[in-house]
Design an enzyme around this catalytic site. Structure first.
Site, short mmCIF file in Angstrom:
data_model
loop_
_atom_site.label_atom_id
_atom_site.label_comp_id
_atom_site.label_asym_id
_atom_site.label_seq_id
_atom_site.Cartn_x
_atom_site.Cartn_y
_atom_site.Cartn_z
CE LYS A 1 41.32 43.62 45.21
NZ LYS A 1 41.42 43.43 43.77
NE ARG B 1 47.78 36.02 39.32
CZ ARG B 1 47.51 36.69 38.21
NH1 ARG B 1 48.41 36.77 37.26
NH2 ARG B 1 46.37 37.30 38.05
N1 BES Z 1 40.45 39.01 44.22
C1 BES Z 1 40.90 39.55 43.00
C2 BES Z 1 40.09 39.09 41.79
C3 BES Z 1 38.66 39.52 41.74
C4 BES Z 1 38.33 40.84 41.50
C5 BES Z 1 37.67 38.58 41.86
C6 BES Z 1 37.01 41.21 41.42
C7 BES Z 1 36.34 38.95 41.77
C8 BES Z 1 36.01 40.27 41.55
C9 BES Z 1 42.36 39.18 42.72
O1 BES Z 1 43.15 38.91 43.81
C10 BES Z 1 42.93 40.35 42.01
O2 BES Z 1 43.01 41.38 42.62
N2 BES Z 1 43.31 40.16 40.74
C11 BES Z 1 43.83 41.20 39.93
C12 BES Z 1 45.01 40.63 39.20
C13 BES Z 1 45.83 41.66 38.51
C14 BES Z 1 46.52 42.55 39.52
C15 BES Z 1 46.84 40.99 37.62
C16 BES Z 1 42.73 41.61 38.94
O3 BES Z 1 42.00 40.76 38.46
O4 BES Z 1 42.61 42.80 38.69
ZN ZN Z 2 44.09 40.65 44.66
#
Ligand code: BES
Ligand code: ZN
Length: 455
Positions: free
Chosen positions: A238, A312
Protein backbone atom coordinates in the site's frame (compact mmCIF):
# COMPACT_ATOMS: atom_id res chain seq x y z
CA UNK A 1 -20.40 7.99 31.68
CA UNK A 2 -23.81 7.73 33.30
CA UNK A 3 -24.99 8.23 36.83
CA UNK A 4 -28.43 7.51 38.23
CA UNK A 5 -30.51 10.54 39.15
CA UNK A 6 -31.22 9.14 42.61
CA UNK A 7 -27.86 10.44 43.64
CA UNK A 8 -29.27 13.74 44.97
CA UNK A 9 -25.83 14.98 45.93
CA UNK A 10 -24.69 14.67 42.33
CA UNK A 11 -27.77 16.53 41.12
CA UNK A 12 -27.10 19.47 43.44
CA UNK A 13 -23.86 20.20 41.66
CA UNK A 14 -25.15 19.27 38.21
CA UNK A 15 -25.68 21.62 35.26
CA UNK A 16 -29.01 21.54 33.40
CA UNK A 17 -29.09 20.99 29.66
CA UNK A 18 -31.90 23.05 28.15
CA UNK A 19 -33.04 21.50 24.87
CA UNK A 20 -34.55 23.94 22.39
CA UNK A 21 -35.94 23.45 18.93
CA UNK A 22 -35.70 25.90 16.08
CA UNK A 23 -39.42 26.31 15.44
CA UNK A 24 -40.21 27.36 19.04
CA UNK A 25 -37.02 29.31 19.56
CA UNK A 26 -38.05 32.86 18.61
CA UNK A 27 -41.10 32.71 20.86
CA UNK A 28 -39.12 31.21 23.73
CA UNK A 29 -36.36 33.79 23.37
CA UNK A 30 -38.83 36.66 23.72
CA UNK A 31 -39.71 35.48 27.21
CA UNK A 32 -36.13 35.28 28.45
CA UNK A 33 -34.24 37.83 30.50
CA UNK A 34 -32.18 40.25 28.44
CA UNK A 35 -28.94 38.66 29.66
CA UNK A 36 -29.95 35.30 28.22
CA UNK A 37 -31.25 36.86 25.00
CA UNK A 38 -28.10 38.85 24.44
CA UNK A 39 -25.77 35.98 25.22
CA UNK A 40 -27.53 33.55 22.87
CA UNK A 41 -27.56 36.20 20.13
CA UNK A 42 -23.86 36.98 20.67
CA UNK A 43 -23.12 33.30 20.27
CA UNK A 44 -25.30 33.03 17.17
CA UNK A 45 -27.34 30.31 18.87
CA UNK A 46 -30.38 29.57 16.71
CA UNK A 47 -31.45 26.23 18.23
CA UNK A 48 -30.58 24.42 15.02
CA UNK A 49 -30.04 20.73 15.70
CA UNK A 50 -26.64 20.32 17.34
CA UNK A 51 -26.16 24.04 18.27
CA UNK A 52 -24.43 24.34 21.63
CA UNK A 53 -24.11 27.36 23.92
CA UNK A 54 -22.57 27.35 27.39
CA UNK A 55 -24.03 29.91 29.79
CA UNK A 56 -22.29 31.18 32.94
CA UNK A 57 -23.68 33.10 35.92
CA UNK A 58 -22.42 36.49 37.13
CA UNK A 59 -19.51 34.78 38.86
CA UNK A 60 -18.43 33.14 35.62
CA UNK A 61 -19.55 29.71 36.87
CA UNK A 62 -21.22 27.33 34.44
CA UNK A 63 -24.96 27.66 34.88
CA UNK A 64 -26.71 26.10 31.90
CA UNK A 65 -26.14 24.40 28.58
CA UNK A 66 -28.39 25.40 25.71
CA UNK A 67 -28.66 22.67 23.11
CA UNK A 68 -30.48 22.67 19.77
CA UNK A 69 -32.41 19.42 19.64
CA UNK A 70 -35.77 18.71 17.99
CA UNK A 71 -36.19 15.21 19.49
CA UNK A 72 -35.85 13.48 16.10
CA UNK A 73 -32.32 12.13 16.50
CA UNK A 74 -31.04 11.30 20.00
CA UNK A 75 -27.56 10.59 18.60
CA UNK A 76 -27.13 14.38 18.35
CA UNK A 77 -26.10 14.15 22.00
CA UNK A 78 -22.89 12.44 20.96
CA UNK A 79 -21.84 15.81 19.48
CA UNK A 80 -22.42 17.49 22.83
CA UNK A 81 -20.57 15.14 25.19
CA UNK A 82 -17.01 16.02 24.30
CA UNK A 83 -17.67 19.76 24.12
CA UNK A 84 -18.71 19.94 27.78
CA UNK A 85 -16.43 20.66 30.71
CA UNK A 86 -16.04 17.73 33.12
CA UNK A 87 -18.90 17.50 35.60
CA UNK A 88 -22.45 16.27 36.01
CA UNK A 89 -25.34 17.24 33.73
CA UNK A 90 -29.05 16.52 33.55
CA UNK A 91 -31.81 17.18 31.05
CA UNK A 92 -33.91 20.13 32.16
CA UNK A 93 -37.20 18.82 30.70
CA UNK A 94 -38.26 15.22 30.91
CA UNK A 95 -38.35 13.12 27.77
CA UNK A 96 -40.07 9.80 27.00
CA UNK A 97 -38.39 6.68 28.40
CA UNK A 98 -37.34 5.31 25.01
CA UNK A 99 -35.87 8.63 23.95
CA UNK A 100 -33.96 9.00 27.19
CA UNK A 101 -32.62 5.48 26.72
CA UNK A 102 -31.33 6.39 23.24
CA UNK A 103 -29.86 9.67 24.49
CA UNK A 104 -28.11 7.82 27.30
CA UNK A 105 -26.69 5.26 24.85
CA UNK A 106 -25.45 8.00 22.51
CA UNK A 107 -23.88 9.81 25.49
CA UNK A 108 -22.24 6.66 26.77
CA UNK A 109 -20.82 5.62 23.39
CA UNK A 110 -19.49 9.13 22.71
CA UNK A 111 -17.80 9.14 26.13
CA UNK A 112 -15.40 6.42 25.00
CA UNK A 113 -11.77 7.50 25.07
CA UNK A 114 -8.65 5.61 24.13
CA UNK A 115 -6.21 6.63 26.86
CA UNK A 116 -4.12 3.48 27.21
CA UNK A 117 -1.07 5.35 25.88
CA UNK A 118 -1.78 8.77 27.41
CA UNK A 119 0.08 10.12 30.41
CA UNK A 120 -2.62 12.64 31.19
CA UNK A 121 -6.33 11.82 31.02
CA UNK A 122 -9.15 14.31 31.33
CA UNK A 123 -12.19 13.68 33.56
CA UNK A 124 -15.46 13.21 31.69
CA UNK A 125 -18.89 14.81 31.50
CA UNK A 126 -21.53 12.63 33.17
CA UNK A 127 -25.22 12.50 32.41
CA UNK A 128 -27.61 11.98 35.29
CA UNK A 129 -30.46 9.73 34.23
CA UNK A 130 -33.67 8.53 35.81
CA UNK A 131 -34.58 4.93 36.51
CA UNK A 132 -36.56 5.05 33.24
CA UNK A 133 -33.40 3.88 31.49
CA UNK A 134 -32.25 0.28 31.42
CA UNK A 135 -28.74 0.70 32.77
CA UNK A 136 -27.91 -3.01 32.46
CA UNK A 137 -28.63 -2.90 28.75
CA UNK A 138 -26.63 0.31 28.30
CA UNK A 139 -23.72 -1.10 30.24
CA UNK A 140 -23.70 -4.18 28.01
CA UNK A 141 -23.53 -2.09 24.86
CA UNK A 142 -20.97 0.23 26.39
CA UNK A 143 -18.70 -2.64 27.41
CA UNK A 144 -19.00 -4.17 23.95
CA UNK A 145 -18.13 -0.81 22.38
CA UNK A 146 -15.18 -0.34 24.71
CA UNK A 147 -13.80 -3.77 23.90
CA UNK A 148 -14.27 -3.18 20.17
CA UNK A 149 -12.66 0.26 20.16
CA UNK A 150 -9.74 -0.75 22.41
CA UNK A 151 -8.96 -3.72 20.14
CA UNK A 152 -9.07 -1.61 16.97
CA UNK A 153 -7.24 1.44 18.35
CA UNK A 154 -4.37 -0.55 19.84
CA UNK A 155 -1.30 -0.32 17.59
CA UNK A 156 -0.51 -3.43 15.54
CA UNK A 157 2.71 -3.93 17.51
CA UNK A 158 0.60 -4.58 20.62
CA UNK A 159 -2.34 -6.24 18.86
CA UNK A 160 -0.80 -8.93 16.68
CA UNK A 161 -2.43 -12.33 16.10
CA UNK A 162 -1.22 -13.58 19.49
CA UNK A 163 -2.62 -10.59 21.39
CA UNK A 164 -5.90 -10.87 19.51
CA UNK A 165 -6.06 -14.54 20.52
CA UNK A 166 -5.36 -13.52 24.12
CA UNK A 167 -8.21 -11.03 24.02
CA UNK A 168 -10.54 -13.73 22.67
CA UNK A 169 -9.34 -16.13 25.40
CA UNK A 170 -10.07 -13.56 28.11
CA UNK A 171 -13.58 -13.05 26.78
CA UNK A 172 -14.13 -16.78 26.61
CA UNK A 173 -12.91 -17.17 30.21
CA UNK A 174 -15.15 -14.34 31.42
CA UNK A 175 -18.30 -15.98 30.10
CA UNK A 176 -17.47 -19.66 30.39
CA UNK A 177 -16.84 -20.31 26.70
CA UNK A 178 -14.59 -22.96 25.16
CA UNK A 179 -11.72 -21.81 22.99
CA UNK A 180 -9.39 -23.61 20.57
CA UNK A 181 -6.69 -22.37 18.24
CA UNK A 182 -4.88 -23.70 15.21
CA UNK A 183 -1.49 -22.02 15.06
CA UNK A 184 1.30 -21.61 12.47
CA UNK A 185 2.28 -24.68 10.40
CA UNK A 186 -0.69 -26.63 11.78
CA UNK A 187 -2.91 -24.40 9.65
CA UNK A 188 -1.31 -25.72 6.45
CA UNK A 189 -1.34 -29.27 7.82
CA UNK A 190 -5.09 -29.06 8.38
CA UNK A 191 -5.78 -27.51 4.99
CA UNK A 192 -6.26 -23.86 6.00
CA UNK A 193 -3.89 -22.87 3.26
CA UNK A 194 -5.31 -19.41 2.65
CA UNK A 195 -4.85 -18.37 6.29
CA UNK A 196 -1.40 -19.92 6.32
CA UNK A 197 -0.35 -18.38 2.98
CA UNK A 198 -1.52 -14.81 3.70
CA UNK A 199 0.43 -14.81 6.98
CA UNK A 200 3.61 -16.34 5.51
CA UNK A 201 5.40 -13.01 5.09
CA UNK A 202 5.03 -12.05 8.74
CA UNK A 203 7.26 -13.05 11.61
CA UNK A 204 4.09 -13.67 13.66
CA UNK A 205 2.43 -17.06 13.57
CA UNK A 206 -1.00 -17.00 11.96
CA UNK A 207 -3.92 -18.39 13.93
CA UNK A 208 -7.45 -19.60 13.55
CA UNK A 209 -9.29 -18.73 16.74
CA UNK A 210 -12.37 -20.83 17.46
CA UNK A 211 -14.61 -19.89 20.41
CA UNK A 212 -17.80 -21.69 21.37
CA UNK A 213 -20.43 -20.80 23.96
CA UNK A 214 -24.00 -21.83 24.76
CA UNK A 215 -26.10 -24.94 24.58
CA UNK A 216 -26.04 -27.45 21.71
CA UNK A 217 -29.82 -27.43 21.38
CA UNK A 218 -30.10 -23.67 20.88
CA UNK A 219 -30.09 -22.09 17.40
CA UNK A 220 -26.63 -22.08 15.90
CA UNK A 221 -25.18 -18.63 15.34
CA UNK A 222 -21.69 -18.46 13.85
CA UNK A 223 -19.78 -15.18 13.67
CA UNK A 224 -16.67 -14.87 11.51
CA UNK A 225 -14.42 -11.80 11.81
CA UNK A 226 -11.53 -10.64 9.65
CA UNK A 227 -8.48 -10.53 11.91
CA UNK A 228 -5.79 -8.97 9.71
CA UNK A 229 -3.82 -7.37 12.53
CA UNK A 230 -1.89 -5.23 10.08
CA UNK A 231 -2.50 -4.91 6.36
CA UNK A 232 0.56 -3.53 4.61
CA UNK A 233 -0.87 -4.87 1.36
CA UNK A 234 1.90 -7.50 1.23
CA UNK A 235 4.09 -7.42 -1.89
CA UNK A 236 1.37 -5.34 -3.53
CA UNK A 237 2.38 -2.79 -0.95
CA UNK A 238 0.00 0.00 0.00
CA UNK A 239 0.98 3.68 -0.22
CA UNK A 240 1.97 5.39 3.07
CA UNK A 241 -1.43 7.09 3.26
CA UNK A 242 -3.22 3.83 2.47
CA UNK A 243 -1.25 1.97 5.13
CA UNK A 244 -1.45 4.51 7.92
CA UNK A 245 -4.65 3.23 9.51
CA UNK A 246 -4.21 -0.45 8.72
CA UNK A 247 -3.88 -1.50 12.36
CA UNK A 248 -7.67 -1.39 12.11
CA UNK A 249 -7.86 -4.26 9.63
CA UNK A 250 -8.83 -6.61 12.45
CA UNK A 251 -11.99 -4.53 12.94
CA UNK A 252 -14.12 -7.48 11.79
CA UNK A 253 -12.64 -9.61 14.59
CA UNK A 254 -13.26 -6.78 17.06
CA UNK A 255 -16.88 -6.49 15.88
CA UNK A 256 -17.62 -10.20 16.29
CA UNK A 257 -15.91 -10.36 19.69
CA UNK A 258 -17.90 -7.34 20.86
CA UNK A 259 -21.17 -8.79 19.58
CA UNK A 260 -20.32 -12.17 21.11
CA UNK A 261 -19.57 -10.54 24.47
CA UNK A 262 -22.91 -8.71 24.36
CA UNK A 263 -24.74 -11.94 23.55
CA UNK A 264 -22.97 -13.84 26.32
CA UNK A 265 -23.29 -11.08 28.92
CA UNK A 266 -27.03 -10.91 28.39
CA UNK A 267 -27.35 -14.69 28.11
CA UNK A 268 -29.13 -14.82 24.75
CA UNK A 269 -30.08 -18.48 24.21
CA UNK A 270 -27.98 -19.24 21.13
CA UNK A 271 -25.37 -21.85 20.35
CA UNK A 272 -22.60 -19.42 19.54
CA UNK A 273 -19.40 -19.96 17.59
CA UNK A 274 -16.85 -17.26 16.79
CA UNK A 275 -14.16 -17.88 14.17
CA UNK A 276 -11.31 -15.45 13.66
CA UNK A 277 -8.53 -15.94 11.15
CA UNK A 278 -5.77 -13.82 12.72
CA UNK A 279 -2.80 -12.90 10.52
CA UNK A 280 -0.49 -10.08 9.55
CA UNK A 281 -0.18 -9.25 5.84
CA UNK A 282 3.49 -8.32 5.36
CA UNK A 283 6.00 -8.20 2.50
CA UNK A 284 9.17 -10.24 3.00
CA UNK A 285 11.25 -12.97 1.39
CA UNK A 286 8.72 -15.52 2.55
CA UNK A 287 5.62 -13.51 1.60
CA UNK A 288 3.05 -14.89 -0.83
CA UNK A 289 3.35 -13.51 -4.33
CA UNK A 290 1.11 -12.26 -7.09
CA UNK A 291 0.48 -15.21 -9.40
CA UNK A 292 0.58 -17.83 -6.61
CA UNK A 293 -2.25 -20.34 -6.56
CA UNK A 294 -3.79 -21.27 -3.23
CA UNK A 295 -5.67 -24.50 -2.66
CA UNK A 296 -8.30 -23.30 -0.25
CA UNK A 297 -9.71 -25.28 2.73
CA UNK A 298 -12.73 -26.31 0.61
CA UNK A 299 -10.36 -27.41 -2.26
CA UNK A 300 -11.24 -24.49 -4.56
CA UNK A 301 -8.13 -23.06 -6.22
CA UNK A 302 -7.57 -19.30 -6.21
CA UNK A 303 -5.03 -17.38 -8.24
CA UNK A 304 -3.66 -14.43 -6.27
CA UNK A 305 -3.86 -11.40 -8.54
CA UNK A 306 -3.42 -8.97 -5.67
CA UNK A 307 -1.83 -9.70 -2.29
CA UNK A 308 -3.75 -6.73 -0.86
CA UNK A 309 -7.05 -8.58 -1.35
CA UNK A 310 -6.03 -10.82 1.56
CA UNK A 311 -9.12 -10.43 3.74
CA UNK A 312 -11.39 -12.45 1.45
CA UNK A 313 -8.77 -15.22 1.35
CA UNK A 314 -8.50 -15.71 5.10
CA UNK A 315 -12.25 -15.26 5.56
CA UNK A 316 -12.97 -17.86 2.87
CA UNK A 317 -11.20 -20.61 4.83
CA UNK A 318 -12.97 -19.63 8.05
CA UNK A 319 -16.35 -19.49 6.28
CA UNK A 320 -15.79 -22.95 4.76
CA UNK A 321 -15.09 -24.30 8.24
CA UNK A 322 -18.15 -22.51 9.62
CA UNK A 323 -20.34 -24.15 6.96
CA UNK A 324 -19.41 -27.65 8.19
CA UNK A 325 -21.56 -26.97 11.26
CA UNK A 326 -24.54 -25.85 9.16
CA UNK A 327 -25.31 -22.80 11.32
CA UNK A 328 -28.82 -21.35 11.36
CA UNK A 329 -27.29 -17.95 10.78
CA UNK A 330 -23.78 -17.25 9.55
CA UNK A 331 -22.52 -13.68 9.85
CA UNK A 332 -19.16 -12.23 8.91
CA UNK A 333 -17.75 -8.80 9.63
CA UNK A 334 -14.75 -7.48 7.72
CA UNK A 335 -13.02 -4.25 6.78
CA UNK A 336 -12.90 -5.83 3.37
CA UNK A 337 -12.87 -3.13 0.70
CA UNK A 338 -12.17 0.54 0.25
CA UNK A 339 -15.03 0.39 -2.28
CA UNK A 340 -17.67 -0.07 0.46
CA UNK A 341 -16.50 3.20 1.97
CA UNK A 342 -16.63 4.94 -1.41
CA UNK A 343 -20.20 3.67 -1.89
CA UNK A 344 -21.67 4.56 1.49
CA UNK A 345 -19.22 6.93 3.19
CA UNK A 346 -17.74 6.57 6.65
CA UNK A 347 -21.01 6.60 8.64
CA UNK A 348 -22.90 3.75 7.01
CA UNK A 349 -21.85 0.11 7.06
CA UNK A 350 -22.57 -2.07 4.02
CA UNK A 351 -24.23 -5.44 4.38
CA UNK A 352 -25.03 -8.19 1.90
CA UNK A 353 -27.50 -11.03 2.14
CA UNK A 354 -29.75 -12.98 -0.20
CA UNK A 355 -32.36 -13.25 2.54
CA UNK A 356 -34.88 -10.43 1.95
CA UNK A 357 -36.67 -11.02 5.22
CA UNK A 358 -33.48 -10.87 7.23
CA UNK A 359 -32.45 -7.69 5.39
CA UNK A 360 -35.81 -6.06 6.07
CA UNK A 361 -35.69 -6.92 9.75
CA UNK A 362 -32.13 -5.79 10.12
CA UNK A 363 -32.90 -2.42 8.55
CA UNK A 364 -35.76 -2.01 11.01
CA UNK A 365 -33.44 -2.59 13.98
CA UNK A 366 -30.82 -0.38 12.37
CA UNK A 367 -33.28 2.53 12.36
CA UNK A 368 -34.54 1.78 15.85
CA UNK A 369 -31.07 1.63 17.34
CA UNK A 370 -29.65 4.54 15.31
CA UNK A 371 -26.99 2.25 13.90
CA UNK A 372 -26.91 3.11 10.18
CA UNK A 373 -26.28 0.22 7.77
CA UNK A 374 -27.40 -0.30 4.19
CA UNK A 375 -28.01 -3.35 2.03
CA UNK A 376 -25.96 -3.85 -1.13
CA UNK A 377 -26.73 -6.38 -3.87
CA UNK A 378 -24.89 -9.66 -4.42
CA UNK A 379 -25.04 -9.11 -8.18
CA UNK A 380 -23.78 -12.27 -9.86
CA UNK A 381 -22.99 -10.46 -13.13
CA UNK A 382 -19.79 -9.03 -11.66
CA UNK A 383 -18.26 -12.40 -10.84
CA UNK A 384 -16.70 -12.52 -14.31
CA UNK A 385 -14.22 -9.92 -13.01
CA UNK A 386 -12.59 -12.79 -11.10
CA UNK A 387 -11.97 -15.00 -14.14
CA UNK A 388 -8.68 -16.92 -14.02
CA UNK A 389 -7.17 -19.00 -16.82
CA UNK A 390 -4.89 -20.75 -14.27
CA UNK A 391 -7.14 -21.54 -11.29
CA UNK A 392 -10.87 -21.71 -10.49
CA UNK A 393 -10.95 -17.95 -10.04
CA UNK A 394 -8.80 -15.02 -8.89
CA UNK A 395 -8.96 -13.08 -5.62
CA UNK A 396 -9.15 -9.62 -7.21
CA UNK A 397 -10.21 -7.92 -10.39
CA UNK A 398 -7.35 -6.88 -12.67
CA UNK A 399 -9.25 -3.76 -13.62
CA UNK A 400 -7.63 -0.99 -11.58
CA UNK A 401 -10.85 1.07 -11.48
CA UNK A 402 -12.30 -1.45 -8.94
CA UNK A 403 -15.85 -0.65 -10.00
CA UNK A 404 -18.32 -2.41 -7.70
CA UNK A 405 -15.38 -3.65 -5.61
CA UNK A 406 -17.45 -4.39 -2.48
CA UNK A 407 -19.87 -6.50 -4.53
CA UNK A 408 -17.03 -8.43 -6.19
CA UNK A 409 -15.57 -9.20 -2.74
CA UNK A 410 -18.99 -10.38 -1.50
CA UNK A 411 -19.31 -12.63 -4.57
CA UNK A 412 -15.89 -14.12 -3.82
CA UNK A 413 -16.99 -14.97 -0.25
CA UNK A 414 -20.30 -16.36 -1.47
CA UNK A 415 -18.41 -19.06 -3.39
CA UNK A 416 -17.40 -20.49 -0.01
CA UNK A 417 -20.78 -20.38 1.73
CA UNK A 418 -22.92 -21.34 -1.25
CA UNK A 419 -26.08 -19.56 -2.25
CA UNK A 420 -27.72 -20.17 1.08
CA UNK A 421 -30.28 -17.82 2.53
CA UNK A 422 -28.75 -17.64 5.98
CA UNK A 423 -25.56 -15.72 5.33
CA UNK A 424 -25.01 -12.10 6.22
CA UNK A 425 -21.83 -10.28 5.22
CA UNK A 426 -20.81 -6.89 6.64
CA UNK A 427 -18.21 -4.79 4.87
CA UNK A 428 -17.39 -2.18 7.49
CA UNK A 429 -14.88 0.67 7.82
CA UNK A 430 -13.63 -0.07 11.31
CA UNK A 431 -13.10 3.63 11.93
CA UNK A 432 -14.72 7.03 11.49
CA UNK A 433 -13.39 9.63 9.06
CA UNK A 434 -10.74 10.68 11.61
CA UNK A 435 -9.46 7.14 11.95
CA UNK A 436 -10.90 6.50 15.42
CA UNK A 437 -12.36 3.03 15.96
CA UNK A 438 -16.08 2.84 15.31
CA UNK A 439 -18.72 0.18 15.94
CA UNK A 440 -21.02 -0.44 12.97
CA UNK A 441 -23.91 -2.84 12.59
CA UNK A 442 -23.36 -4.50 15.97
CA UNK A 443 -26.26 -2.81 17.72
CA UNK A 444 -28.68 -3.52 14.87
CA UNK A 445 -27.64 -7.16 14.72
CA UNK A 446 -27.64 -7.55 18.51
CA UNK A 447 -31.23 -6.30 18.60
CA UNK A 448 -32.17 -8.66 15.78
CA UNK A 449 -30.65 -11.66 17.56
CA UNK A 450 -31.86 -10.66 21.02
CA UNK A 451 -35.45 -10.12 19.93
CA UNK A 452 -35.76 -12.94 17.42
CA UNK A 453 -33.74 -15.45 19.47
CA UNK A 454 -34.11 -17.99 16.73
CA UNK A 455 -31.66 -16.63 14.18
N1 BES B 1 -8.06 -3.62 4.37
C1 BES B 1 -8.36 -3.33 3.03
C2 BES B 1 -9.71 -2.65 2.83
C3 BES B 1 -9.87 -1.29 3.43
C4 BES B 1 -9.23 -0.20 2.88
C5 BES B 1 -10.75 -1.11 4.48
C6 BES B 1 -9.42 1.05 3.42
C7 BES B 1 -10.95 0.14 5.02
C8 BES B 1 -10.28 1.22 4.49
C9 BES B 1 -8.36 -4.59 2.17
O1 BES B 1 -7.59 -5.64 2.60
C10 BES B 1 -7.85 -4.15 0.84
O2 BES B 1 -6.72 -3.77 0.78
N2 BES B 1 -8.71 -4.22 -0.18
C11 BES B 1 -8.37 -3.79 -1.50
C12 BES B 1 -8.89 -4.84 -2.44
C13 BES B 1 -8.40 -4.69 -3.83
C14 BES B 1 -6.91 -4.96 -3.90
C15 BES B 1 -9.15 -5.62 -4.75
C16 BES B 1 -9.07 -2.45 -1.75
O3 BES B 1 -10.20 -2.27 -1.31
O4 BES B 1 -8.45 -1.60 -2.36
ZN1 ZN C 1 -5.55 -5.56 1.91
Amino acid sequence: MLIKLFDQKAKLSATPIVCLQRQDFAEWLEKQASKTRNWLKTNNFKAENGDICLFADGEGLLKKIYFGYDHSDPTLFSKLVNKLPAGNYFLKYSVAAQELQEIAIAWELASYRFDKYKNITKPKANLLVTDKVDLTYIENISKGNQLLCDLINTPAEDMGPMSLAKAATNISLEFGGRIKQIIGDDLAKQGFNAIYTVGKGSSCNSRLIDLRWGKENHPKLTLVGKGVCFDSGGLDLKSPAGMLLMKKDMAGAAHVLALASMIMRSNVPVNLRVLIPAVENMPSGSAYKPGDVIKMYNKTTVEVTNTDAEGRLVLADALSLAMEDEPDLLVDFASLTGAARIALGADIGAFFTDNDNLAKNLLKYSTMSHDPIWRMPIYAGYFSQLHSWVADFTNASLDSSRLGGAIVAALFLQKFVGEKQNWLHFDIMGADSSGHAKMQGVRALFEYIRINHKP
